[in-house]
Design a protein around this motif. Sequence first.
Motif, PDB file in Angstrom:
ATOM      1  N   MET A  50      24.348   7.422  78.741  1.00 45.52           N
ATOM      2  CA  MET A  50      24.422   7.044  80.073  1.00 45.52           C
ATOM      3  C   MET A  50      23.317   7.614  79.946  1.00 45.52           C
ATOM      4  SD  MET A  50      28.052   8.502  81.166  1.00 45.52           S
ATOM      5  CE  MET A  50      28.547   7.521  82.368  1.00 45.52           C
ATOM      6  N   HIS A 110      32.019  11.989  82.801  1.00 42.46           N
ATOM      7  CA  HIS A 110      32.791  10.854  84.104  1.00 42.46           C
ATOM      8  C   HIS A 110      31.384  11.886  85.101  1.00 42.46           C
ATOM      9  CE1 HIS A 110      37.218  10.952  83.172  1.00 42.46           C
ATOM     10  NE2 HIS A 110      36.473  11.890  82.195  1.00 42.46           N
ATOM     11  N   SER A 155      28.448   7.335  90.201  1.00 40.53           N
ATOM     12  CA  SER A 155      27.463   5.963  90.215  1.00 40.53           C
ATOM     13  C   SER A 155      26.679   6.506  91.897  1.00 40.53           C
ATOM     14  CB  SER A 155      28.041   5.053  90.701  1.00 40.53           C
ATOM     15  OG  SER A 155      29.233   4.599  92.153  1.00 40.53           O
ATOM     16  N   ARG A 192      32.151   5.552  92.637  1.00 38.44           N
ATOM     17  CA  ARG A 192      32.836   4.993  92.338  1.00 38.44           C
ATOM     18  C   ARG A 192      32.380   5.764  90.760  1.00 38.44           C
ATOM     19  NH1 ARG A 192      32.760  -1.271  90.961  1.00 38.44           N
ATOM     20  NH2 ARG A 192      33.297   0.093  89.340  1.00 38.44           N
ATOM     21  N   ALA A 209      31.831   6.508  86.829  1.00 34.25           N
ATOM     22  CA  ALA A 209      31.726   5.483  85.311  1.00 34.25           C
ATOM     23  C   ALA A 209      31.862   6.701  83.997  1.00 34.25           C
ATOM     24  CB  ALA A 209      29.832   5.582  84.546  1.00 34.25           C
TER      25      ALA A 209
END
Length: 491
Positions: free
Chosen positions: A204, A268, A271, A315, A317
């Motif tokens: 990430m 987790h 955003s 949100r 990711a």
Amino acid sequence: AAAAAATAADAAAPASTPPPPGYTELTEGRAKVVFPTGQVFYNPAQVVNRDLSVLTLRHTVAALRAERGAPAETYSVLEGLAASGLRSLRYHLEVPGLSTVTANDVDAAAVATITRNVAHNGVSPAAVTPSCADAVALMASHRAADRRFGAVDLDPYGSAAFLLDAAVTAVADGGLLAVTCTDLGVLCGNQVDAGYARYGASPMRGAFAHEMAVRLVVFATAAAAARHGRSVTLLLGAKIDFYVRIFVRLRDSKAGAKERLTTSALVHVCSGCHTPVTQPLGARKAPNKLTLVSAPAWGVSPPPPAGTCGLCGGRVAVGGPIYTPPLCDPTVVGELRTALGADATDLASADRLEALLALLQAEAAVATPLFLHLATMCKVLRCNAPPAAAVRAAVRAHGFGVALSHTDPQAVKTDAPPALVWEILVLWVARCKGDAVLAAARSAVAAADAAVGGRRDGVTAAPVAAASTATAPADATAAGGGDAAAAAAPA
């Protein structure tokens, strides 16, 4: 003892020969290598890598012999991609107690260079043995227990992922596996599909990406070992310059391989506020029982709707899984620092190694993987950043651990709930905007304290306003040297 052994090795070191005509000689540590003039392939940035490798291999050889009570035990080393043979020669000349070092490379021209450098240092080919073979095939041919190496070192150009399955079977029980990966672009999330294909996990992007890169390499190594009924113990792992370097000891242990479930977690990341939260894959509920973990990743009740942040509603990711325990064994790193201090002139990068090891040791005191990033949080809040040391002092004032990260000086690595750190920054913003906002922010911080049960030791939480005005020097003292180590660390 290490210093005495090194002195003895100096006295016994063979004399090198003059460089042949048309060749240039380079010296690193106690080894000298020659290259055709004008065609020198030598990367000074990797001196830290090789110095750290020498230091760690010395420690592991001594530890393994102490564990087995066999001072005369032979200890062989394989360098799978040796190039010039410099690292292999340094192992032979600077690590006491090695029986043989195999310097392997698949390229015939590289093997010719290795052979020339072995002779140039006056070393017997029986002590440092040049080998021309595919590294995977060579390691696979040494998977039998009586043929394994005491240590395997892999330092490829790019990813070492394709070498891991063969490597974990070629290391003796209790032996050392050292791995370098230079594909930081992939490991930091620039190519998620390539990262998943190589490491079996999704990288990430984010301020924490370099630390996550280290954890992904350890995760992939542990996964490869588990497939063969072996477990790994991480001695240390770090992001250095442009690469990741890890050192693990391997054990024949099917039970230890299963424990990997408890050291792996999904990540987790919101955003909106960019807060990372880890979700463990498993936990040990009984001495002989592992179970999956179903607790909400955000640690809030009720849990937020699926796919949304528990702090701001943004949100989310999902990445990983990653390796979650601390990135070093503090005891081992402490012993490495002691050995380094006993003979600091032995290694060219001793000062930088001391700073790196000090940071890793302090970082390990907080078992939380990844971190919050002060500059990123302040960008979200659209405010100037407060002194990082003052923020860490404010977190400590609430009874939680906090540390630096060796990957970023703006890191706030803490076991405090992320909501508390956010409220501290909200208070900072409020102080800059007036008393009315400040009063509201104080109430919010008090609510955050109540949500996490106040201070862990049962003492009433200190006023955050006072804590947030702490000076950086005072914070450095409270940190137990962690901030001081950061100040000493080279850029």
